[in-house]
Scaffold this active site. Structure first.
Site, PDB file in Angstrom:
ATOM      1  N   LYS A   1      27.524 102.894  30.637  1.00  0.00           N
ATOM      2  CA  LYS A   1      25.922 102.622  31.628  1.00  0.00           C
ATOM      3  C   LYS A   1      24.920 101.533  30.748  1.00  0.00           C
ATOM      4  O   LYS A   1      25.925 101.327  29.055  1.00  0.00           O
ATOM      5  CB  LYS A   1      25.116 104.094  31.037  1.00  0.00           C
ATOM      6  CG  LYS A   1      23.945 103.856  32.153  1.00  0.00           C
ATOM      7  CD  LYS A   1      23.487 105.389  31.967  1.00  0.00           C
ATOM      8  CE  LYS A   1      22.144 105.660  31.759  1.00  0.00           C
ATOM      9  NZ  LYS A   1      21.038 106.763  31.858  1.00  0.00           N
TER      10      LYS A   1
ATOM     11  N   SER B   1      19.820 108.947  36.599  1.00  0.00           N
ATOM     12  CA  SER B   1      19.457 107.437  36.261  1.00  0.00           C
ATOM     13  C   SER B   1      21.293 107.135  36.173  1.00  0.00           C
ATOM     14  O   SER B   1      21.738 105.698  36.334  1.00  0.00           O
ATOM     15  CB  SER B   1      18.779 107.227  35.222  1.00  0.00           C
ATOM     16  OG  SER B   1      19.036 107.851  33.924  1.00  0.00           O
TER      17      SER B   1
ATOM     18  N   SER C   1      20.513 113.316  33.740  1.00  0.00           N
ATOM     19  CA  SER C   1      21.199 111.776  34.441  1.00  0.00           C
ATOM     20  C   SER C   1      22.651 111.549  34.070  1.00  0.00           C
ATOM     21  O   SER C   1      23.153 110.723  34.515  1.00  0.00           O
ATOM     22  CB  SER C   1      20.734 110.761  33.350  1.00  0.00           C
ATOM     23  OG  SER C   1      19.127 110.706  33.925  1.00  0.00           O
TER      24      SER C   1
HETATM   25  N1  GLN Z   1      15.556 112.180  36.124  1.00  0.00           N
HETATM   26  C1  GLN Z   1      14.589 112.905  35.252  1.00  0.00           C
HETATM   27  C2  GLN Z   1      13.724 111.293  34.687  1.00  0.00           C
HETATM   28  O1  GLN Z   1      13.204 110.730  35.480  1.00  0.00           O
HETATM   29  C3  GLN Z   1      15.747 112.476  34.132  1.00  0.00           C
HETATM   30  C4  GLN Z   1      15.961 110.586  33.737  1.00  0.00           C
HETATM   31  C5  GLN Z   1      17.116 111.152  32.739  1.00  0.00           C
HETATM   32  O2  GLN Z   1      17.529 112.225  32.380  1.00  0.00           O
HETATM   33  N2  GLN Z   1      17.713 110.654  31.791  1.00  0.00           N
HETATM   34  O3  GLN Z   1      13.325 111.889  33.899  1.00  0.00           O
END
Ligand code: GLN
Length: 485
Positions: free
Chosen positions: A78, A153, A177
């Site tokens: 990532k 994400s 994420s």
């Molecule tokens: N969807 C969540 C957010 O927007 C989690 C994102 C994540 O785990 N990086 O914050």
């Protein structure tokens, strides 16, 4: 089978038997990326040259009799984990050309075990999102159904693993994420206990919640990657000094005597009936495998979204203050004063969602509001942790859906941040409490979209998650979904 189609465990075996070399395996992945990634858009940066030279080195190590756990295995990373010599953009224009002077600890550990890093993959900007649509360098497609989101994400990680571009990936999970894109793309994804895996070199979003973890095509591969990345690291002050078990030993333990909790609040209204069907089937598989089912209540679940978005945004507003055009990243050239340079750099460099989070967080932390927002949210966080602690007196693991719905169409929720935030309701509590969570493929909707099953456990209880996930994987014996790329 083509080399790129293999799991890590299969490729390790075949390379040991001399079926192909690390260079051949790496080339097969690079060719696949070349062929499908224009449309899929999982990769932000492909490091062909670097990957091939790591593969050559892996082959040499093998012939010298030094075979690391990931010797010659091609992986994606990532794009918020620092990699020396290769760009780390965090999916943001503000870091478009940023090259870190060092490797993240997890990247270093992968290299030491002979892993081959193919490149860096797409993500929501600074990991803020649930679809990867806020990535500044293209929106990855769901490999099972194009035009649908990968989740986020870590969407590029899930898409690259599901589409057979690489054999495994590392993502990060602040509020779901890793688990959510794993579920929406039909792969395995694990968020370890907070403190189990080093965050050194992981670009900070919300430091008290962020955790690095693996995405893979099998539970066995998840265990292997966990073995490699888990370790105490003196460079991360939140890393916990705890011995790393051999996670692969948990795979075949069976389920006799395992108490599986079913959190009632995770099956409330708003849950898609097809998702519910898949999860109920998984519960039945665990029961008939010898697990004891226990009803559990996690009464503060309904407050987790509000608490998370206050805490995560507050920490983000503080963490992202460093992107001011001075030390690294984009700097606006038109500004005529220092203050204007800060303003222009941040206005032009950040996307809309990141700005929204910074604004929410700055507001929540501002004097006079701290007690009402950040402090309150932290108190709720303690209550959520208390719910888990009570639950684990009665059960060993919890089983539930990962997300209330399967993947949706790209664009469908992108101008409705609230709907997007609410879709995180089933993954966020684990981050607030610091406990581990995993998504394992559970089945498909009628239209063929993957649906994952979430398993959560107590702090440092990853072995039990792997044990139950392996049982599900073996019993469900799902075929890989046909790809639409
Ligand atoms: N969807 C969540 C957010 O927007 C989690 C994102 C994540 O785990 N990086 O914050």
């Amino acid at each position: 089978m083509k080399p790129y189609e293999l799991t890590i465990a299969q490729a390790v075996k075949e390379m040991a038997a001399g079926e192909f070399t690390a260079v051949e395996l790496t080339e097969s992945c690079l060719d696949r990326i070349e062929k499908i990634d224009k449309k899929l858009q999982a990769f932000i940066t492909v490091d062909r040259e670097g990957a091939l030279s790591q593969a050559i080195a892996a082959d040499k190590e093998r012939s010298a009799g030094r075979v690391g756990a990931l010797c010659g295995i091609p992986l994606s990373i990532k794009d918020l984990l620092c990699t020396k010599n290769v760009k780390t953009t965090c999916g943001s224009k503000i870091l478009e050309n940023y090259i870190s002077p060092y490797d993240a600890t997890v990247v270093d550990r992968i290299r030491k075990e002979g892993g081959v890093i193919l490149g860096k993959v797409a993500m929501d900007e600074f990991a803020m999102g649930s679809t990867s649509e806020t990535c500044a360098f293209g929106v990855p497609q769901n490999p099972v159904k194009s035009g649908y989101v990968t989740g986020g994400s870590s969407g590029g990680s899930a898409a690259s693993v599901a589409s057979l571009e690489c054999l495994g990936s590392l993502g990060s999970d602040t509020g779901g994420s890793i688990r959510q894109p794993a579920s929406l793309c039909g792969v395995v994804g694990m968020k370890p206990t907070y403190g189990r895996v080093s965050r050194f070199g992981l670009t900070a979003f919300a430091s008290s919640l962020d955790q690095v973890g693996p995405l893979s095509r099998s539970v066995t591969d998840c265990a292997t990657l966990m073995n490699v990345i888990s370790a105490y690291d003196k460079k991360d002050s939140t890393s916990v000094r705890k011995a790393t078990p051999d996670f692969t030993l948990s795979l075949k333990k069976g389920l006799d005597g395992v108490r599986v909790g079913i959190p009632l609040e995770y099956f409330k209204q708003g849950l898609d009936p097809e998702v519910e069907r898949v999860v109920q089937n998984g519960i039945e598989v665990l029961r008939s495998g010898g697990a004891e089912l226990v009803d559990i209540s996690l009464p503060h679940t309904e407050y987790c979204v509000a608490s998370y978005y206050l805490i995560a945004s507050s920490e983000a507003s503080s963490n992202l203050a460093r992107y001011d055009g001075v030390i690294y990243g984009y700097r606006d050239q038109q500004a005529d004063s220092l203050l204007d340079m800060y303003k222009q750099t941040r206005s032009k460099g950040f996307g809309a969602e990141v700005k929204r989070r910074i604004l929410i967080g700055t507001y929540a932390l501002s004097s006079g509001y701290y007690d009402a927002y950040y402090k309150k949210a932290s108190q709720v966080r303690t209550l959520i942790l208390g719910d888990y602690k009570k639950a684990y007196e009665k059960c060993d693991i919890l089983i539930s859906p990962v997300t209330p719905t399967p993947a949706w169409k790209i664009g469908e929720n992108s101008d409705n941040p609230l709907a997007m935030y609410l879709s995180d309701i089933l993954t966020i509590s684990a981050n607030l409490a610091g406990v581990p969570g995993l998504s394992v493929p559970g089945g498909f909707t009628g239209t063929g979209l993957p649906v994952g099953i979430q398993i959560q456990g107590d702090h440092f209880g990853e072995e039990k998650l792997i044990q139950a996930a392996y049982h599900l994987e073996q019993e469900l014996n799902l075929e890989l979904p046909p790809l639409d790329i």
